[in-house]
Scaffold this motif. Structure first.
Motif, PDB file in Angstrom:
ATOM      1  N   ALA A 346       3.106   5.262   2.810  1.00  0.00           N
ATOM      2  CA  ALA A 346       3.831   5.191   1.541  1.00  0.00           C
ATOM      3  C   ALA A 346       4.167   3.747   1.192  1.00  0.00           C
ATOM      4  CB  ALA A 346       5.109   6.030   1.620  1.00  0.00           C
ATOM      5  N   GLU A 347       4.593   2.990   2.202  1.00  0.00           N
ATOM      6  CA  GLU A 347       4.931   1.581   1.985  1.00  0.00           C
ATOM      7  C   GLU A 347       3.710   0.784   1.529  1.00  0.00           C
ATOM      8  OE1 GLU A 347       6.203  -2.209   4.777  1.00  0.00           O
ATOM      9  OE2 GLU A 347       6.936  -0.210   5.316  1.00  0.00           O
ATOM     10  N   ALA A 348       2.532   1.156   2.047  1.00  0.00           N
ATOM     11  CA  ALA A 348       1.297   0.446   1.692  1.00  0.00           C
ATOM     12  C   ALA A 348       0.644   1.009   0.439  1.00  0.00           C
ATOM     13  CB  ALA A 348       0.317   0.523   2.861  1.00  0.00           C
ATOM     14  N   ASP A 349       1.301   1.993  -0.186  1.00  0.00           N
ATOM     15  CA  ASP A 349       0.727   2.657  -1.364  1.00  0.00           C
ATOM     16  C   ASP A 349      -0.667   3.189  -1.050  1.00  0.00           C
ATOM     17  OD1 ASP A 349       0.733   3.622  -3.963  1.00  0.00           O
ATOM     18  OD2 ASP A 349      -0.104   1.779  -4.820  1.00  0.00           O
ATOM     19  N   ALA A 350      -0.771   3.836   0.121  1.00  0.00           N
ATOM     20  CA  ALA A 350      -2.065   4.341   0.585  1.00  0.00           C
ATOM     21  C   ALA A 350      -1.993   5.838   0.889  1.00  0.00           C
ATOM     22  CB  ALA A 350      -2.496   3.574   1.823  1.00  0.00           C
ATOM     23  N   GLU A 351      -1.118   6.536   0.205  1.00  0.00           N
ATOM     24  CA  GLU A 351      -1.021   7.981   0.406  1.00  0.00           C
ATOM     25  C   GLU A 351      -2.241   8.668  -0.202  1.00  0.00           C
ATOM     26  OE1 GLU A 351       3.619   9.082   0.217  1.00  0.00           O
ATOM     27  OE2 GLU A 351       2.928   7.842  -1.450  1.00  0.00           O
ATOM     28  N   GLY A 352      -2.715   9.696   0.476  1.00  0.00           N
ATOM     29  CA  GLY A 352      -3.817  10.488  -0.050  1.00  0.00           C
ATOM     30  C   GLY A 352      -5.178   9.811   0.008  1.00  0.00           C
ATOM     31  N   ILE A 353      -5.343   8.806   0.860  1.00  0.00           N
ATOM     32  CA  ILE A 353      -6.616   8.092   0.931  1.00  0.00           C
ATOM     33  C   ILE A 353      -7.674   8.930   1.663  1.00  0.00           C
ATOM     34  CG2 ILE A 353      -5.585   5.799   0.844  1.00  0.00           C
ATOM     35  CD1 ILE A 353      -5.890   5.621   3.875  1.00  0.00           C
ATOM     36  N   THR A 354      -8.933   8.602   1.408  1.00  0.00           N
ATOM     37  CA  THR A 354     -10.062   9.242   2.079  1.00  0.00           C
ATOM     38  C   THR A 354     -10.855   8.177   2.826  1.00  0.00           C
ATOM     39  OG1 THR A 354     -10.251  11.007   0.425  1.00  0.00           O
ATOM     40  CG2 THR A 354     -12.202  10.539   1.774  1.00  0.00           C
ATOM     41  N   LEU A 355     -11.155   8.442   4.096  1.00  0.00           N
ATOM     42  CA  LEU A 355     -11.917   7.525   4.923  1.00  0.00           C
ATOM     43  C   LEU A 355     -13.080   8.273   5.565  1.00  0.00           C
ATOM     44  CD1 LEU A 355      -8.930   5.740   6.732  1.00  0.00           C
ATOM     45  CD2 LEU A 355     -10.326   4.797   4.883  1.00  0.00           C
TER      46      LEU A 355
END
Length: 501
Positions: A346-355
């Protein structure tokens, strides 16, 4: 002055003892200890997992070559034991000057290559110079600090431009193998070494057979031949063993232990190893260039569940396993904590990412499934891309075209990869590179280890990758054989002391 005299052969003691075989010149196995009467005409069949693409140990990558060719077929001035100790081999002894700049080896006399030619000091000088001066040879850079290699009588002298605390270790590997000058052997399909076994045949896609070298300079093997059979599927290997086709299964699936031990003909032996189940992060691309995302991935992974699923091994939290110099327990750096992982994302604004996770199909699905589940729990969608090993080499290792990749790195003392910004890990930290360079230059072993320890902590604190587990050497051994190493066998499998009743 540091000196390593020739080791004296010891007898096979009571059960549980090790067979010390320094007089053979090979790295001593850490053998199984079943009491049997050896049959000198016996053939031993050992299951391995990964078959080499060719046999050219100078130019071809992959631990599959080191595993069977070093110690058994090819040898160096020095060798290593499964426990990672350095011992004499083609050199009867050696000395290192106090300033770490001069290494002097006494070459054994009466050693023959498999083609019958005698090993000479000129062969040693030529072999080492060839490796040092040929960039396409594997591990050529490991001899970069060697200024000169000379011979006077049976004395071989290596003079360095600056100290290199890893030189002796490097000489136990590919960089130190001694070949015959002028030999015309096609090393892709054949071999001509000085070891206790000769290469008898290679049935590609099936097996490689070694025959006893009756002209060996040390103690002769006690079996007539060893067959390495390549069987990737764990269930097929189990079925073959129960049918009497194999005497031992390396790379054994520990979850099948009850099945293979049920009849009393096999015992599963679990030993330590330098295997590192490594989850590489491509930190050169978004979002993995954000340390918070990398840390979040690490803290989302339940390593205890991975070890439990594999049935053997131990958790690992840094780039150096316990058998190697510089080890430190780094569990506190990134403990399993899904809640902390979600907060970091959440802090990195990376919620819900796909890898995407790219891995060779040989690794199966167990680890990948756990990773998918763990990362899904914190909101990361992980797509699994299983590919042929050749594709992995091209896409990941060479072109660095990946997000995440899983590899079981079996090599011992390979921290250098974290100090190499061009390696497929994509990790580039000048401080780590400085500390590693200082560890190489250190002439005091404790100082060198401490510098490695500092560097390894930085790598872990940078969350440069995740280390999912420290693999175990899992070997299923027939009650009809003894003397089979059970430590670090995925990297080296010295079969010189194997006996069969």
């Amino acid at each position: 002055m540091l000196r390593r005299p020739t080791l004296v052969a010891a007898a096979l003691l009571a059960a549980g003892a090790l067979l010390l075989s320094g007089c053979t010149g090979t790295a001593e196995p850490a053998p199984t200890t079943t009491e049997i009467t050896p049959d000198p005409d016996a053939s031993v069949n050992i299951r391995l997992v990964l078959e080499p693409g060719n046999l050219d140990i100078r130019e071809t990558a992959g631990a599959a070559l080191d595993q069977i060719l070093i110690d058994n077929v090819y040898q160096g001035l020095v060798a290593r034991t499964p426990e990672q100790d350095i011992v004499p081999s083609l050199a009867s002894d050696y000395e290192v000057s106090p300033d770490g700049l001069t290494y002097t080896f006494t070459l054994r006399e009466g050693v023959l290559f498999h083609d019958g030619e005698e090993l000479t000091p000129d062969d040693v000088v030529w072999s080492l110079e060839q490796v040092r001066d040929t960039e396409t040879f594997r591990d050529s850079a490991r001899l970069a600090k060697v200024d000169s290699i000379t011979a006077e009588g049976q004395t071989i002298t290596l003079t360095l431009s600056e100290p290199d605390s890893t030189l002796l270790w490097n000489l136990t590997g590919r960089a130190g193998l001694i070949l015959e000058e002028g030999d015309k052997t096609d090393r892709k399909t054949a071999a001509n070494g000085t070891g206790p076994f000769t290469l008898e045949s290679w049935k590609q896609g099936d097996s490689i057979t070694f025959a006893r070298n009756d002209a060996y300079w040390g103690d002769k093997p006690q079996v007539a031949e060893v067959v390495f059979s390549y069987v990737r599927d764990p269930q097929a290997a189990l079925t073959g063993a129960l049918a009497g086709e194999f005497d031992a299964l390396t790379g054994f699936d520990a979850t099948l232990t009850d099945q293979i031990e049920a009849g009393g003909d096999f015992a599963v032996v679990i030993g330590p190893s330098t295997d590192k189940g490594t989850l590489a992060f491509n930190s050169s691309r978004t979002p993995l260039n954000d340390i918070r995302v990398r840390q979040a991935i690490r803290q989302a992974i339940d390593k205890e569940s991975i070890v439990a699923a594999l049935g053997a091994g131990a958790t690992e939290y840094g780039p150096i396993p316990e058998l190697d110099p510089g080890y430190e327990d780094l569990a506190a750096v990134a403990p399993f904590d899904p809640e902390a992982s979600r907060a970091l994302l959440a802090e990195a604004d990376a919620e819900g990412i796909t890898l995407e996770l790219t891995l060779a199909a040989d690794y199966g699905t167990t680890v990948a499934q756990i990773l998918v589940s763990n990362l899904n729990d914190v909101g990361i969608t992980l797509k699994v891309n299983q590919v042929e090993f050749a594709t992995w080499i091209n896409d990941v290792y060479i072109n660095q075209d990946y997000d995440l990749s899983f590899v079981l790195h079996t090599e011992a003392r390979d921290f250098e990869n974290w100090a190499n910004p061009d390696y497929y890990f994509t990790y580039d930290n000048p401080e780590v590179q400085r500390l590693y360079a200082e560890s190489l230059a250190a002439t005091d072993e404790a100082e060198s280890d401490d510098l490695l320890r500092q560097a390894a902590r930085i790598v872990s604190e940078d969350h440069a990758a995740d280390w999912l587990y420290n693999g175990a050497s899992v070997v299923a051994v027939s009650t009809g054989i003894a003397g089979l190493p059970t430590v670090n066998v995925n990297e080296r499998l010295n079969v010189a002391e194997v006996v069969k009743g």
